[in-house]
Motif scaffolding. Sequence first.
Motif, PDB file in Angstrom:
ATOM      1  N   GLU A  62     -33.262   5.494  18.099  1.00 16.88           N
ATOM      2  CA  GLU A  62     -34.142   4.333  17.943  1.00 16.88           C
ATOM      3  C   GLU A  62     -35.340   4.683  17.067  1.00 16.88           C
ATOM      4  OE1 GLU A  62     -36.975   1.355  20.643  1.00 16.88           O
ATOM      5  OE2 GLU A  62     -35.678   2.830  21.627  1.00 16.88           O
ATOM      6  N   GLU A  63     -35.949   5.815  17.338  1.00 15.78           N
ATOM      7  CA  GLU A  63     -37.106   6.254  16.563  1.00 15.78           C
ATOM      8  C   GLU A  63     -36.736   6.419  15.090  1.00 15.78           C
ATOM      9  OE1 GLU A  63     -41.118   7.471  16.100  1.00 15.78           O
ATOM     10  OE2 GLU A  63     -40.095   6.556  17.815  1.00 15.78           O
ATOM     11  N   LYS A  64     -35.603   7.024  14.822  1.00 16.07           N
ATOM     12  CA  LYS A  64     -35.214   7.297  13.441  1.00 16.07           C
ATOM     13  C   LYS A  64     -34.824   6.016  12.706  1.00 16.07           C
ATOM     14  CE  LYS A  64     -32.987  10.999  12.221  1.00 16.07           C
ATOM     15  NZ  LYS A  64     -34.072  11.674  11.493  1.00 16.07           N
ATOM     16  N   LEU A  65     -34.125   5.107  13.370  1.00 17.49           N
ATOM     17  CA  LEU A  65     -33.667   3.891  12.713  1.00 17.49           C
ATOM     18  C   LEU A  65     -34.809   2.899  12.470  1.00 17.49           C
ATOM     19  CD1 LEU A  65     -31.356   2.040  11.679  1.00 17.49           C
ATOM     20  CD2 LEU A  65     -31.114   1.213  14.043  1.00 17.49           C
ATOM     21  N   LEU A  66     -35.671   2.746  13.449  1.00 23.98           N
ATOM     22  CA  LEU A  66     -36.660   1.669  13.387  1.00 23.98           C
ATOM     23  C   LEU A  66     -38.049   2.106  12.953  1.00 23.98           C
ATOM     24  CD1 LEU A  66     -35.678  -0.297  16.627  1.00 23.98           C
ATOM     25  CD2 LEU A  66     -34.830  -0.587  14.296  1.00 23.98           C
ATOM     26  N   ARG A  67     -38.329   3.410  12.993  1.00 29.78           N
ATOM     27  CA  ARG A  67     -39.688   3.844  12.677  1.00 29.78           C
ATOM     28  C   ARG A  67     -39.710   5.061  11.744  1.00 29.78           C
ATOM     29  NH1 ARG A  67     -39.857   1.514  17.639  1.00 29.78           N
ATOM     30  NH2 ARG A  67     -39.000   3.298  18.750  1.00 29.78           N
ATOM     31  N   ASN A  89     -33.849  -3.823   3.525  1.00 33.15           N
ATOM     32  CA  ASN A  89     -32.503  -4.403   3.534  1.00 33.15           C
ATOM     33  C   ASN A  89     -31.695  -3.983   4.762  1.00 33.15           C
ATOM     34  OD1 ASN A  89     -32.559  -5.787   0.947  1.00 33.15           O
ATOM     35  ND2 ASN A  89     -32.521  -3.754   0.002  1.00 33.15           N
ATOM     36  N   TYR A  90     -32.181  -3.025   5.521  1.00 31.19           N
ATOM     37  CA  TYR A  90     -31.488  -2.630   6.741  1.00 31.19           C
ATOM     38  C   TYR A  90     -31.661  -3.750   7.768  1.00 31.19           C
ATOM     39  CZ  TYR A  90     -31.167   2.316   5.198  1.00 31.19           C
ATOM     40  OH  TYR A  90     -30.888   3.490   4.530  1.00 31.19           O
ATOM     41  N   SER A  91     -30.568  -4.362   8.133  1.00 26.21           N
ATOM     42  CA  SER A  91     -30.649  -5.501   9.044  1.00 26.21           C
ATOM     43  C   SER A  91     -29.406  -5.576   9.919  1.00 26.21           C
ATOM     44  CB  SER A  91     -30.783  -6.801   8.240  1.00 26.21           C
ATOM     45  OG  SER A  91     -30.676  -7.935   9.078  1.00 26.21           O
ATOM     46  N   LYS A 132     -29.962  -4.455  20.232  1.00 26.86           N
ATOM     47  CA  LYS A 132     -29.918  -5.897  20.500  1.00 26.86           C
ATOM     48  C   LYS A 132     -31.205  -6.573  20.022  1.00 26.86           C
ATOM     49  CE  LYS A 132     -27.396  -5.185  24.849  1.00 26.86           C
ATOM     50  NZ  LYS A 132     -27.499  -5.366  26.317  1.00 26.86           N
ATOM     51  N   ASN A 133     -32.315  -5.865  20.131  1.00 27.41           N
ATOM     52  CA  ASN A 133     -33.620  -6.440  19.789  1.00 27.41           C
ATOM     53  C   ASN A 133     -34.062  -6.136  18.359  1.00 27.41           C
ATOM     54  OD1 ASN A 133     -33.835  -7.388  22.455  1.00 27.41           O
ATOM     55  ND2 ASN A 133     -34.726  -5.445  23.149  1.00 27.41           N
ATOM     56  N   TRP A 134     -33.229  -5.478  17.616  1.00 28.15           N
ATOM     57  CA  TRP A 134     -33.526  -5.147  16.217  1.00 28.15           C
ATOM     58  C   TRP A 134     -33.703  -6.450  15.425  1.00 28.15           C
ATOM     59  CZ3 TRP A 134     -29.229  -2.464  12.801  1.00 28.15           C
ATOM     60  CH2 TRP A 134     -29.755  -2.108  11.553  1.00 28.15           C
ATOM     61  N   SER A 135     -34.837  -6.575  14.755  1.00 26.51           N
ATOM     62  CA  SER A 135     -35.164  -7.815  14.043  1.00 26.51           C
ATOM     63  C   SER A 135     -34.192  -8.056  12.891  1.00 26.51           C
ATOM     64  CB  SER A 135     -36.595  -7.771  13.509  1.00 26.51           C
ATOM     65  OG  SER A 135     -37.506  -7.695  14.578  1.00 26.51           O
ATOM     66  N   SER A 136     -33.718  -9.294  12.827  1.00 24.04           N
ATOM     67  CA  SER A 136     -32.729  -9.636  11.807  1.00 24.04           C
ATOM     68  C   SER A 136     -33.396 -10.216  10.568  1.00 24.04           C
ATOM     69  CB  SER A 136     -31.729 -10.639  12.380  1.00 24.04           C
ATOM     70  OG  SER A 136     -30.714 -10.907  11.459  1.00 24.04           O
ATOM     71  N   LYS A 137     -32.823  -9.927   9.423  1.00 23.98           N
ATOM     72  CA  LYS A 137     -33.280 -10.472   8.141  1.00 23.98           C
ATOM     73  C   LYS A 137     -32.059 -10.995   7.387  1.00 23.98           C
ATOM     74  CE  LYS A 137     -35.104  -6.506   8.006  1.00 23.98           C
ATOM     75  NZ  LYS A 137     -35.677  -5.186   7.747  1.00 23.98           N
TER      76      LYS A 137
END
Length: 945
Positions: free
Chosen positions: A631-636, A703-705, A730-735
């Motif tokens: 999670e840390e690596k993907l989102l932050r 572009n990661y979505s 599940k909570n990853w913000s969509s674009k």
Amino acid sequence: MKIMKNKIIIKQETKMKKINLFTWFFLFSTILVAQDITQTTLVKSASTNPLDIPYEKWELPNGLKVLIHEDHSDPIVHVHVTYHVGSNRETAGKSGFAHFFEHMMFQGSEHVEDERAPRIIAEAGGELNGNTTYDRTVYYQTVPSNHLETMLWLEADRMGFLLNAVTQEKFENQRDAVTNEKYQNQINQPYGMSYEILGQTLYPPSHPYNWPVIGYVDDLDRATLDDLRNFFLRWYGPNNAILTISGDVTSSQVMPLVEKYFGSINRGPEVKRQKANVPRLSSDVYTGYTDNVYLPLTDIVFPTVPNYHIDEAPLDILAALMGEGKKSIFYNNFVKSEKAIQAEVSHPCRELAGEFHFTVVSFPDFQEDIGIYFNNIEADIRNTIAEWEEKGFSDEDLTMVKTEMEAQSIDMKSSIASKASTISSWEWLGKGMHNISSELERYNSVTREDVMRVFNKYIKNKKAVINTVRPKSPFVEKLDSMVSINPNISLILAEDPQYVGLEYNRPEDSFNRSIQPKPAPAKASVVPNYYKEIFDNGLKLIGTKSSELPKIYMRLRIEGGGLLVDEKLSGLAALTADMMNESTTKYTSEEVSVELQKLGSSISFSADEEGTTMYIESLTKNLDATLAIAEEKLLRPAFNNDDFKRVKKQTLEGMEAMKKNAQYLAFAYFSNQLSGETPFGRITTDKSIKKIGLSDIQAYYNNYSPSVSSLVVVGDIDKNTLLAKIDFLKNWSSKKVEIPSNFDFPQSNETQIYLLDKEGASQSFIIMGHLADKYDVDGDHFKSQIMNYPLGGGMSGRLFLNLREDKGWTYGANSMFQASDKNGAFAIFSSVKTEVTDSALVEIFKELNSYRTAGITEKELKFTKDAFLGGEALKYETAGQKLGFLNKILTYDLDKSYIEKQADILNSISKADIDAIAKAKIKPDKMAIVIVGNKYLIKEKIKNL
């Protein structure tokens, strides 16, 4: 127990010493006599320790050892024969015999004519190969389990009935093939000669590790057919072999077949185990050579111990402590400091000796004197070794290394092939005394005192070989072709007494060996059941539970890749993925590396022209902690400037290094010719990488979505448990991300040859082909794959049989149809002798035209159908195969029924169908032909075509 009592008494009372020594000798001799095998015997039962690979050990009266591991998870079996002979049984002046003989074992035997065995295995849907190391030679096949008897028949025939089928013609053909293999896989590869040079320097001239496994061409040239016959008679007896059978079998099924086919093969001469032979250095020795490479290599090598020596485990741990992970001192002092693109510490061991390597692939900065440059690199390595000793290591570091080794040990069970190879090596190296539990105990029992003891004993102030690979000087116009120099060419070879008087005793049987066994009824393939889910943010999930290993494998695919990159910034997707492997906003890359090492987990990012992949491996028990890091690596991601500066430099220097690699150059230019300046054909240049700034990385990351992403999960977890652990996804913000789908591919031109010069090359790498259909599972692409199989699908393909088996010009030749949902291509590739480059092209076109005009034969058609249908059972065994299968289901919106559709197509397709497909889909007049080789030697010949 009596022996143990006598040992105790010997220590306790002097008067009884003589008596009990005699008694001990008598008892020991009696036991040895009692243990002579007069009938097939179960020597060892399977371990019941859940950590271990359970297997039975049997022995036949002729000395053949049989290891049987049962794994009924898939209807497949792996048959693996190890002969305890490698190049370490050769003598100076007669190098390469073990490897040469490996080739001859594929040339047919008395009851199985030349080329028949590979065809039988392919028809079964199986795979086969063999390889030779310094210490052993193996031959193996993986097939549907109903073909077990056939595999035993084949292996027994070449063990007991090879010599009557050996001919001078086959001998000469394989001599050429081995010579080509040496040029292709060693001499013509960057750094390919470094280990040969090291062996000549580290080991005395008579030591069998002094020469390369593949040998010297001079020695092969003076070998005779009698030499080869004697080598077989000396080393290929059943008493020097281990037959390992792993998979969907039982010992009650296996052993009667083993007795039938192997029982009558006569025992060979006795083979004694070799003693450890560790070289001693009285001073540091400097060696090296100049290669057609860009990045300099420095390798400082200390002699150490052989496999299973008491000091092997602490030395392995020492290597990991010094060089494993981003916390290690070698990473920090060389890679992070931007002195090198790679810095490794390793401890490879073999049967007779081991080596402790400090290997640094550094950035070139020669200025005026290349000698001073290498002196400085050596000094940096030695100073880093001293710094490590001064700083020491923590108990946490030691535990971390051991945890990683525990995680790696589980991978020994990843397939029936890996399990067979592992238990076989325990037998020939460790006399069958080891298993995973004992291996873990061997490493877990290592203390910090052990580590420092071996450091002081083998490394500190000890003598080493310093081996360097130097790039060509920029002041030299031309680099000569690489050569392998045989230091033993002038030796006058005396007759070796162990090869005198050897005679072939042909086995006698009560059945007809010329009759090929019929396969048992086939079992249904075990196609994984799977679950699916689509989250509110658009992320698609597919997974399957597989509890064969206590591990979980996850593959997050984010569509886009190079498709979303402007051509002026080509390489941005890959550079962004590399930055995702670095620091996060909360942790440095070193801290992330440490946490993953503690868990025995891995997380990595990579990118290609169509997308970015995040790959995760974790022990089941450590999944929560691993996902927290994911999670840390993907989102932050931090995207900090220090990381960017270093990663960008590594990218630029790595690209420069790849320009020396013939295969890389050929595939890059070939893709460009077929796909032009679309994302599939662009050639990333220094200019485009240099244009990329940190703001471009951040912009591309946007572009990661989840809306364009899919998650594939395989392993020891069910759907509900998994869903409870991935809220961050599940909570990853969509674009909204638009993925291009239409591309302006160039029109296919008339056949054209493009010649790229590789200075000093001893071989030409050829790749040729044209655009083809996009991917499908039951349309033109799938049918083209069927059509291609007899042409270039493997060892039984026409291209392979012509260029390697008939002409002896290459080590291999293949063709393939490869595709995605956006593009496709047909390609033929081979690496051939420089002097036959033009002739090889002529032969390739002959095969293409013959196939398109005369078409497939009925025999080839049946063979192809059987191979495709039988091979279905092998497609779902490993975690990697399951990931690929589920990814296909998700990417192309399929269900399991596509497998039945493919079977229907295979069963119904006719010769006329295949012939029509060949004419339509193979276009000899529309070929882009890319050749990478020595332009000055082949240009004129190519012009005359």
